[in-house]
Design an enzyme around this catalytic site. Structure first.
Site, PDB file in Angstrom:
ATOM      1  N   GLU A  10      20.707  33.444   7.110  1.00 33.60           N
ATOM      2  CA  GLU A  10      20.401  33.729   5.701  1.00 33.60           C
ATOM      3  C   GLU A  10      21.024  35.079   5.365  1.00 33.60           C
ATOM      4  O   GLU A  10      20.822  36.040   6.103  1.00 33.60           O
ATOM      5  CB  GLU A  10      18.892  33.817   5.482  1.00 33.60           C
ATOM      6  CG  GLU A  10      18.042  32.755   6.148  1.00 33.60           C
ATOM      7  CD  GLU A  10      16.582  33.178   6.224  1.00 33.60           C
ATOM      8  OE1 GLU A  10      16.102  33.878   5.314  1.00 33.60           O
ATOM      9  OE2 GLU A  10      15.933  32.824   7.216  1.00 33.60           O
ATOM     10  N   TYR A  93      19.993  30.904  -3.784  1.00 33.78           N
ATOM     11  CA  TYR A  93      18.878  31.287  -4.645  1.00 33.78           C
ATOM     12  C   TYR A  93      18.818  32.804  -4.809  1.00 33.78           C
ATOM     13  O   TYR A  93      19.620  33.542  -4.223  1.00 33.78           O
ATOM     14  CB  TYR A  93      17.563  30.758  -4.080  1.00 33.78           C
ATOM     15  CG  TYR A  93      17.148  31.328  -2.738  1.00 33.78           C
ATOM     16  CD1 TYR A  93      16.014  32.137  -2.615  1.00 33.78           C
ATOM     17  CD2 TYR A  93      17.853  31.033  -1.575  1.00 33.78           C
ATOM     18  CE1 TYR A  93      15.604  32.638  -1.392  1.00 33.78           C
ATOM     19  CE2 TYR A  93      17.449  31.523  -0.336  1.00 33.78           C
ATOM     20  CZ  TYR A  93      16.331  32.329  -0.250  1.00 33.78           C
ATOM     21  OH  TYR A  93      15.935  32.819   0.959  1.00 33.78           O
ATOM     22  N   ASP A  95      16.681  36.151  -4.201  1.00 33.08           N
ATOM     23  CA  ASP A  95      15.621  36.655  -3.344  1.00 33.08           C
ATOM     24  C   ASP A  95      15.673  38.183  -3.345  1.00 33.08           C
ATOM     25  O   ASP A  95      16.697  38.775  -3.000  1.00 33.08           O
ATOM     26  CB  ASP A  95      15.802  36.120  -1.916  1.00 33.08           C
ATOM     27  CG  ASP A  95      14.641  36.472  -1.012  1.00 33.08           C
ATOM     28  OD1 ASP A  95      13.520  36.650  -1.525  1.00 33.08           O
ATOM     29  OD2 ASP A  95      14.846  36.572   0.213  1.00 33.08           O
ATOM     30  N   GLU A 100      21.125  34.976  -2.527  1.00 36.21           N
ATOM     31  CA  GLU A 100      21.042  34.716  -1.094  1.00 36.21           C
ATOM     32  C   GLU A 100      21.560  33.319  -0.775  1.00 36.21           C
ATOM     33  O   GLU A 100      21.278  32.355  -1.493  1.00 36.21           O
ATOM     34  CB  GLU A 100      19.601  34.856  -0.590  1.00 36.21           C
ATOM     35  CG  GLU A 100      19.454  34.539   0.889  1.00 36.21           C
ATOM     36  CD  GLU A 100      18.139  35.010   1.483  1.00 36.21           C
ATOM     37  OE1 GLU A 100      17.697  34.417   2.480  1.00 36.21           O
ATOM     38  OE2 GLU A 100      17.546  35.979   0.948  1.00 36.21           O
ATOM     39  N   SER A 102      21.468  30.569   2.303  1.00 35.82           N
ATOM     40  CA  SER A 102      20.907  30.165   3.585  1.00 35.82           C
ATOM     41  C   SER A 102      21.677  28.943   4.068  1.00 35.82           C
ATOM     42  O   SER A 102      21.707  27.914   3.373  1.00 35.82           O
ATOM     43  CB  SER A 102      19.421  29.817   3.454  1.00 35.82           C
ATOM     44  OG  SER A 102      18.667  30.955   3.122  1.00 35.82           O
ATOM     45  N   HIS A 156      19.593  37.520   8.063  1.00 35.04           N
ATOM     46  CA  HIS A 156      18.644  37.020   9.053  1.00 35.04           C
ATOM     47  C   HIS A 156      19.225  35.843   9.823  1.00 35.04           C
ATOM     48  O   HIS A 156      20.097  35.129   9.327  1.00 35.04           O
ATOM     49  CB  HIS A 156      17.346  36.589   8.370  1.00 35.04           C
ATOM     50  CG  HIS A 156      16.643  37.691   7.642  1.00 35.04           C
ATOM     51  ND1 HIS A 156      15.517  37.483   6.867  1.00 35.04           N
ATOM     52  CD2 HIS A 156      16.897  39.029   7.564  1.00 35.04           C
ATOM     53  CE1 HIS A 156      15.113  38.635   6.349  1.00 35.04           C
ATOM     54  NE2 HIS A 156      15.955  39.579   6.748  1.00 35.04           N
ATOM     55  N   ASN A 158      17.971  32.434  12.387  1.00 30.96           N
ATOM     56  CA  ASN A 158      16.845  31.576  12.728  1.00 30.96           C
ATOM     57  C   ASN A 158      17.213  30.709  13.922  1.00 30.96           C
ATOM     58  O   ASN A 158      18.295  30.111  13.951  1.00 30.96           O
ATOM     59  CB  ASN A 158      16.465  30.679  11.548  1.00 30.96           C
ATOM     60  CG  ASN A 158      16.034  31.482  10.336  1.00 30.96           C
ATOM     61  OD1 ASN A 158      14.968  32.066  10.325  1.00 30.96           O
ATOM     62  ND2 ASN A 158      16.877  31.533   9.311  1.00 30.96           N
ATOM     63  N   ARG A 240       9.984  28.748  15.060  1.00 31.61           N
ATOM     64  CA  ARG A 240      11.268  29.260  14.568  1.00 31.61           C
ATOM     65  C   ARG A 240      11.266  30.766  14.738  1.00 31.61           C
ATOM     66  O   ARG A 240      10.456  31.463  14.131  1.00 31.61           O
ATOM     67  CB  ARG A 240      11.467  28.886  13.094  1.00 31.61           C
ATOM     68  CG  ARG A 240      12.732  29.487  12.463  1.00 31.61           C
ATOM     69  CD  ARG A 240      12.875  29.053  11.012  1.00 31.61           C
ATOM     70  NE  ARG A 240      11.773  29.505  10.188  1.00 31.61           N
ATOM     71  CZ  ARG A 240      11.839  30.504   9.294  1.00 31.61           C
ATOM     72  NH1 ARG A 240      12.963  31.190   9.155  1.00 31.61           N
ATOM     73  NH2 ARG A 240      10.792  30.834   8.564  1.00 31.61           N
ATOM     74  N   HIS A 242      12.436  34.078  13.757  1.00 33.56           N
ATOM     75  CA  HIS A 242      13.036  34.641  12.551  1.00 33.56           C
ATOM     76  C   HIS A 242      13.540  36.040  12.897  1.00 33.56           C
ATOM     77  O   HIS A 242      12.746  36.970  13.078  1.00 33.56           O
ATOM     78  CB  HIS A 242      11.982  34.690  11.444  1.00 33.56           C
ATOM     79  CG  HIS A 242      12.503  35.078  10.105  1.00 33.56           C
ATOM     80  ND1 HIS A 242      13.569  34.461   9.499  1.00 33.56           N
ATOM     81  CD2 HIS A 242      12.077  36.034   9.224  1.00 33.56           C
ATOM     82  CE1 HIS A 242      13.779  35.009   8.321  1.00 33.56           C
ATOM     83  NE2 HIS A 242      12.905  35.975   8.125  1.00 33.56           N
TER      84      HIS A 242
END
Length: 503
Positions: A10, A93, A95, A100, A102, A156, A158, A240, A242
């Protein structure tokens, strides 16, 4: 396991309106997302489904009370800002006042790079389309992590892990790895400290913003190990992980190694293979110290009393990983795992002997070489404002303006992907995860998809009184192998739901 596991990234992009420093960031970010959605997706726009999200569940065994949470943690609330799902299975989207991207779920670090790079192309196109709207102002986007005025925005990662892995093991073995990983995966930054006022160059853009070892937050009191327990999958089987400590990489090699080496270390943790405790004394302080020393001579003090450099600590992890792969797979190791190991060893060896020889592979080294060129040519020191501008220009996503983009187009950076793969990933999902089902449904049945999320697709059908949710809790179901024939033969979404539900 090898480097292969369900993973994704992300990235919040830096945003500015030239000549208008006080422009509303949420509004301009929404313009970016809406411009791309309007240009590329003509049919009904599916909303994001927040129903199954729970960002306040902590891996340490409790839920944070909603009234105690910072507003930035409430990512399960629909803020009404622009939020779209793309046919490649990704989410685009707004954020925290940034656009952002993802990526969709992928199963290996090479695909992670491909769909992350597709995000750069999407953001550049979004900015271009936003500028064509009558009355709008040009908006610039940057794949970086700080405005050098005290604010930072995330990049980020994941990784899906086995739920049975004790979280204490994850913390113990991953913390030293993350503290030292920046020597491979750092994006480089002009300025020291959160506001960048102290003069100098550092390895990581994000390091100075981390303040605690373990925690649930992502924007305040940022932790090296984030404890959010929101698997977006079957919670009995998966957790998950993160990861919020990485930089936004433009170099394909930096990102490939960042994702690949982390996945390998997670595999060792899951299999309880790590035989040495590398726990670092004062990990937050050490994280900052390593970043502030591009000479790579800063010593890391382990709790055992042992002292070694960040590169040497990474080499210790590499040696463990090499032995792990040899013991578990022998000659049957897959090609991507083999390649990650070979590149990891090569990069670490050259960081010890001649770091600047990695100017075609690692972001921070490439950026440092560019900046040193300006310093030598113009006789300027690190306090010169022009160097901050060069740092920013490196991250500009525009093909004709971004320093990285221009240098990469001239073959200045080593690559592991092709332009054709990236352009295909802009519109098409990975074939080996549930993202394939999500993306194909968005492409073929756009008028009938009311909402979607990582773990469901919701249809609004004329022959059904209520919305129809199709769960996708298993990230390795809904692949091309599983559903391509089904989707190809179902002309409408009603046909598809009838076949899936048997009613």
């Amino acid at each position: 396991m090898s480097v292969q596991r369900v993973m994704g990234s992300e990235t919040e992009y830096g945003i500015s309106v030239p000549g208008h420093p006080n422009a509303n960031a949420m509004l301009t970010s929404s313009q970016i997302v809406n411009a791309y959605a309007t240009a590329m997706h003509r049919a009904r726009r599916a909303r994001w489904d927040f129903e199954e999200e729970n960002p306040l569940r902590d891996a340490r065994g409790f839920d944070l009370a909603r009234e105690l949470a910072d507003a930035s943690q409430l990512t399960d609330e629909d803020s009404g800002l622009a939020n779209v799902i793309l046919t490649n299975g990704a989410r685009l989207y707004v954020d925290h006042a940034h656009p952002e991207y993802s990526t969709p779920e992928v199963t290996n670090p090479r695909d992670a790079v491909i769909w992350d790079k597709a995000g750069e192309w999407i953001m550049a196109e979004a900015a271009r389309h936003a500028a064509t709207v009558p009355g709008s102002l040009p908006i610039n986007l940057y794949k970086n992590n700080t405005d050098n005025k005290g604010a930072s925005y995330g990049s980020h990662e994941n990784y899906l892990m086995a739920r049975t892995t004790p979280f204490a093991d994850i913390v113990r073995h991953l913390t030293p790895f993350f503290v030292s990983r920046q020597v491979v995966a750092g994006a480089g930054r002009v300025g020291l400290g959160q506001d960048g006022r102290a003069n100098g160059f550092q390895i990581s853009q994000r390091a100075d913003y981390f303040e605690v070892e373990v925690g649930l937050e992502t924007t305040l009191k940022r932790p090296i190990i984030n404890t959010r327990d929101e698997p977006h999958a079957d919670p009995e089987r998966y957790r998950r992980l993160h990861v919020i400590i990485g930089d936004a990489n433009l170099s394909e090699i930096s990102m490939y190694l960042k994702m690949g080496t982390t996945s390998l270390v997670l595999a060792m943790i899951e299999d309880r293979f790590v035989s040495v405790d590398f726990s670092v004394d004062q990990p937050v302080r050490t994280l900052h110290q390593i970043s502030h020393d591009p000479s790579l001579k800063q010593l890391v003090t382990l709790r055992s009393g042992r002292k070694l450099t960040a590169v040497q600590l990474q080499m210790e992890y590499f040696e463990q990983a090499r032995k792990y792969v040899e013991d578990k797979y022998g000659a049957d190791v897959d090609e991507i795992t083999k390649d990650v190991l070979e590149r990891w060893e090569s990069v670490l060896s050259r960081l010890e002997s001649d770091p600047m020889s990695l100017n075609r592979e690692l972001d921070w080294v490439a950026k440092l070489e560019i900046l040193e060129g300006y310093r030598k040519r113009d006789g300027i020191d690190w306090d010169n404002a022009r160097l901050h501008l060069v740092d920013l220009q490196y991250a500009d996503v525009r093909p004709a303006k971004g320093l990285y983009q221009r240098l990469a187009a001239r073959g200045r950076f080593e690559r592991i992907t092709t332009d054709e793969e990236i352009r295909r990933a802009v519109d098409q999902p990975p074939v080996d995860t549930r993202a394939y089902f999500r993306g194909r449904c968005l492409d073929k049945y756009a008028d009938s998809v009311a909402a979607a999320s990582w773990d469901s697709v919701i249809f609004d059908l004329p022959d059904r009184e209520s919305l129809q949710r199709v769960p996708t809790l298993d990230p390795l179901r809904g692949t091309k192998q599983h559903v391509e024939t089904l989707i190809d033969r179902c002309r409408t979404a009603s046909d598809l739901v009838r076949e899936i539900t048997g009613s």
